[in-house]
Each structure stands twice: as structure tokens, then as C-alpha cells.
Design a protein around this motif. Structure first.
Motif, PDB file in Angstrom:
ATOM      1  N   THR A 171       0.864  -1.175   0.000  1.00  0.00           N
ATOM      2  CA  THR A 171       0.000   0.000   0.000  1.00  0.00           C
ATOM      3  C   THR A 171       0.903   1.228   0.000  1.00  0.00           C
ATOM      4  N   PRO A 172       0.883   2.018  -1.090  1.00  0.00           N
ATOM      5  CA  PRO A 172       1.758   3.199  -1.110  1.00  0.00           C
ATOM      6  C   PRO A 172       1.245   4.266  -0.148  1.00  0.00           C
ATOM      7  N   LEU A 173       2.136   4.825   0.641  1.00  0.00           N
ATOM      8  CA  LEU A 173       1.744   5.889   1.573  1.00  0.00           C
ATOM      9  C   LEU A 173       2.719   7.051   1.400  1.00  0.00           C
ATOM     10  N   ASP A 174       2.214   8.099   0.749  1.00  0.00           N
ATOM     11  CA  ASP A 174       3.015   9.311   0.489  1.00  0.00           C
ATOM     12  C   ASP A 174       3.081  10.123   1.777  1.00  0.00           C
ATOM     13  N   VAL A 175       4.265  10.281   2.339  1.00  0.00           N
ATOM     14  CA  VAL A 175       4.386  10.991   3.619  1.00  0.00           C
ATOM     15  C   VAL A 175       4.891  12.420   3.443  1.00  0.00           C
ATOM     16  N   GLY A 176       4.996  12.902   2.187  1.00  0.00           N
ATOM     17  CA  GLY A 176       5.318  14.310   1.997  1.00  0.00           C
ATOM     18  C   GLY A 176       6.591  14.550   1.217  1.00  0.00           C
ATOM     19  N   GLY A 177       7.162  15.729   1.447  1.00  0.00           N
ATOM     20  CA  GLY A 177       8.338  16.161   0.700  1.00  0.00           C
ATOM     21  C   GLY A 177       9.608  15.437   1.133  1.00  0.00           C
ATOM     22  N   LEU A 178      10.690  15.732   0.410  1.00  0.00           N
ATOM     23  CA  LEU A 178      11.932  14.993   0.655  1.00  0.00           C
ATOM     24  C   LEU A 178      12.477  15.229   2.074  1.00  0.00           C
ATOM     25  N   ALA A 179      12.101  16.355   2.699  1.00  0.00           N
ATOM     26  CA  ALA A 179      12.568  16.599   4.068  1.00  0.00           C
ATOM     27  C   ALA A 179      12.049  15.523   5.027  1.00  0.00           C
ATOM     28  N   GLN A 180      10.969  14.867   4.654  1.00  0.00           N
ATOM     29  CA  GLN A 180      10.433  13.780   5.487  1.00  0.00           C
ATOM     30  C   GLN A 180      11.341  12.550   5.482  1.00  0.00           C
ATOM     31  N   ALA A 181      12.292  12.527   4.548  1.00  0.00           N
ATOM     32  CA  ALA A 181      13.184  11.357   4.474  1.00  0.00           C
ATOM     33  C   ALA A 181      13.934  11.159   5.787  1.00  0.00           C
ATOM     34  N   LEU A 182      14.241  12.252   6.477  1.00  0.00           N
ATOM     35  CA  LEU A 182      14.939  12.121   7.767  1.00  0.00           C
ATOM     36  C   LEU A 182      14.130  11.235   8.705  1.00  0.00           C
ATOM     37  N   HIS A 183      12.809  11.398   8.664  1.00  0.00           N
ATOM     38  CA  HIS A 183      11.959  10.632   9.580  1.00  0.00           C
ATOM     39  C   HIS A 183      11.801   9.191   9.100  1.00  0.00           C
ATOM     40  N   LEU A 184      11.799   8.999   7.774  1.00  0.00           N
ATOM     41  CA  LEU A 184      11.807   7.622   7.268  1.00  0.00           C
ATOM     42  C   LEU A 184      13.109   6.925   7.678  1.00  0.00           C
TER      43      LEU A 184
END
Ligand SMILES: NC(=O)c1ccc[n+]([C@@H]2O[C@H](COP(=O)([O-])OP(=O)(O)OC[C@H]3O[C@@H](n4cnc5c(N)ncnc54)[C@H](OP(=O)(O)O)[C@@H]3O)[C@@H](O)[C@H]2O)c1
Length: 211
Positions: A171-184
């Protein structure tokens, strides 16, 4: 779709294999076409092509990067022009000593990657679980598919990645912009600490439930 893989080890090889079997043209960006990694990937799936990295990237619409994070600064700059206009799927994770964030929690590896390939559209995906779940993402007995969280700044690139994520059974879940990568990347560390350090199942994944 034409898809290239830079790095086809534990993460890249199963994803390349599954995407080819879904009907995509998948090319290994091979610095050494005779390497053990190329031979292993092609033994697993003889339909995987191998081309020199620049040719593989130039032909591709989507490029998966599944190298050790520390290699990115060496691997990506020579390909930066070839990557212009491509979707660059960042599977890499900066991991520091003691399972800490490798960039001291200040900014993400994906933003560092975007700086190395400024004309590519970087989308972080396929990064938050162990490779076991890229080999096999069937979780029988549950009525939902597991979530694959991804982020990026380019909406069209994210649509492309979301479609691949769904084809691969997530299930694809878009969590936002590239700045969210830190949280991923912190989600990855959480998963790695739970599984590799504390002994939870390597088949542990998360689902997104809403109502
Ligand atoms: N392992 C996991 O469970 C997991 C899960 C999610 C994300 N990740 C992330 O995914 C990335 C890959 O992990 P992995 O476990 O798949 O690693 P891996 O099995 O060691 O595979 C790494 C791949 O990168 C290639 N590579 C290494 N150095 C390179 C260089 N300088 N130039 C070009 N290619 C190079 C290797 O090629 P050769 O074989 O020819 O050296 C190999 O194909 C890492 O950033 C990791 O943090 C890992």
C-alpha cells in the motif's frame, strides 16, 4: 517501463527480479558485468540485462539506487547528467556507529543524494524494512497489505513510484516532501534496532489503518 538498478545486492536484486517479472525492462547498471553480483542476479532472473552504468541510466525512466550509503558520493556524481529528468528511487540509508543516524539527525541521506544529482527527482522508498520483505511481501492472514512509506518533492515522480509500489504488492503511503526522508530514516533505525538488535521477526512490517 525502463528501470535501472545501481546496486543489486540484498535489496536491489529482489526488487529488480520482481519488477522484471511484472513486465518492466530492468537493467543492472554494472560497473563490472562479470562480477559475482551480476552473475547472481542473472542466475536468479536471466531476463535482467546488464549495461555499463551510464548507458543503463540513460535508457531508464526510473533508477533505483541500492548501494551502501557511503558509496553514493563516489557512485552518483559521474552519473548526475545521465540522471537528469529521471526518477531516482533512494533505497539507501545513512547508518552511523551503534545504529545511529549517519548524518547526525540533521538532514537526510536523501537530501544529500538530491544534492549529488540535482536534476533527478529523488523519491525515498523501499528503505524502511529489511530485505527479507522485498524478497517476499506476502503476509497471509491479514486483510490489509503492508504500507510502503515514501517521500519526495516531485509529484509526478512520486506518482510513478506509487504505481511501482502498488504493483509490487504494497500500500503506497506518500508521507510528503523529501525533508520527510529524515523521519523515514529514523523509522529504518527503529526497525533495524527492533529486528537486528532485539530479535523481533525480520518479517515485521507496518500497515496504515484509517477510518
Ligand atoms: N539490507 C537491508 O535489509 C536493507 C533494507 C533497506 C535498505 N537498505 C539499504 O539499501 C542499500 C543497499 O543495501 P544492501 O543490503 O542491498 O547492500 P549489499 O547487499 O551490500 O549490496 C550493495 C550493492 O551496491 C553495490 N556497490 C557497492 N559499492 C559500490 C560502488 N562503489 N559503486 C557501485 N556499486 C556499488 C554492490 O555491488 P558489488 O556487489 O559489485 O560490490 C551491490 O550490488 C544500503 O544503503 C542499505 O542501508 C538495506
Amino acid at each position: 517501463m525502463n528501470i535501472a538498478f545501481i546496486g543489486y545486492g540484498q535489496v536491489g536484486a529482489p526488487l529488480a527480479d520482481h519488477l522484471q517479472r511484472l513486465g518492466h525492462t530492468v537493467t543492472l547498471a554494472a560497473r563490472d558485468p562479470a562480477s559475482a553480483a551480476v552473475r547472481q542476479a542473472q542466475a536468479r532472473n536471466p531476463a535482467l540485462r546488464a549495461l555499463p552504468p551510464e548507458a543503463a541510466v540513460r535508457e531508464a525512466e526510473v533508477v533505483f539506487l541500492a548501494t551502501p550509503f557511503a558509496a553514493n558520493a563516489q557512485v552518483v556524481p559521474p552519473l548526475a547528467e545521465a540522471l537528469a529528468g529521471k526518477v531516482l528511487v533512494d533505497c539507501t540509508n545513512p547508518v552511523g556507529p551503534g545504529l545511529t543516524h549517519g548524518l547526525d539527525n540533521r538532514s537526510s541521506g536523501s537530501q544529500a543524494l538530491q544534492a549529488l544529482a540535482p536534476k533527478a527527482a529523488v523519491v525515498k522508498a523501499f528503505s524502511i524494512y529489511g530485505f527479507e520483505n522485498f524478497e517476499n511481501n506476502a503476509y497471509p492472514g491479514y486483510g490489509v497489505k503492508p504500507a510502503m512509506l515514501f517521500c519526495g518533492d516531485d509529484a509526478a515522480a512520486k506518482q510513478t513510484v506509487a504505481a511501482l509500489v502498488a504493483q509490487l504488492g504494497w500500500t503506497p503511503l506518500d508521507v510528503g516532501g523529501l525533508a520527510q526522508a529524515l523521519h523515514l530514516e529514523h523509522m529504518t533505525l527503529l526497525w533495524v534496532r527492533l529486528v537486528r538488535a532485539q530479535g523481533h521477526s525480520p518479517n515485521l512490517v507496518w500497515a496504515a489503518l484509517t477510518r
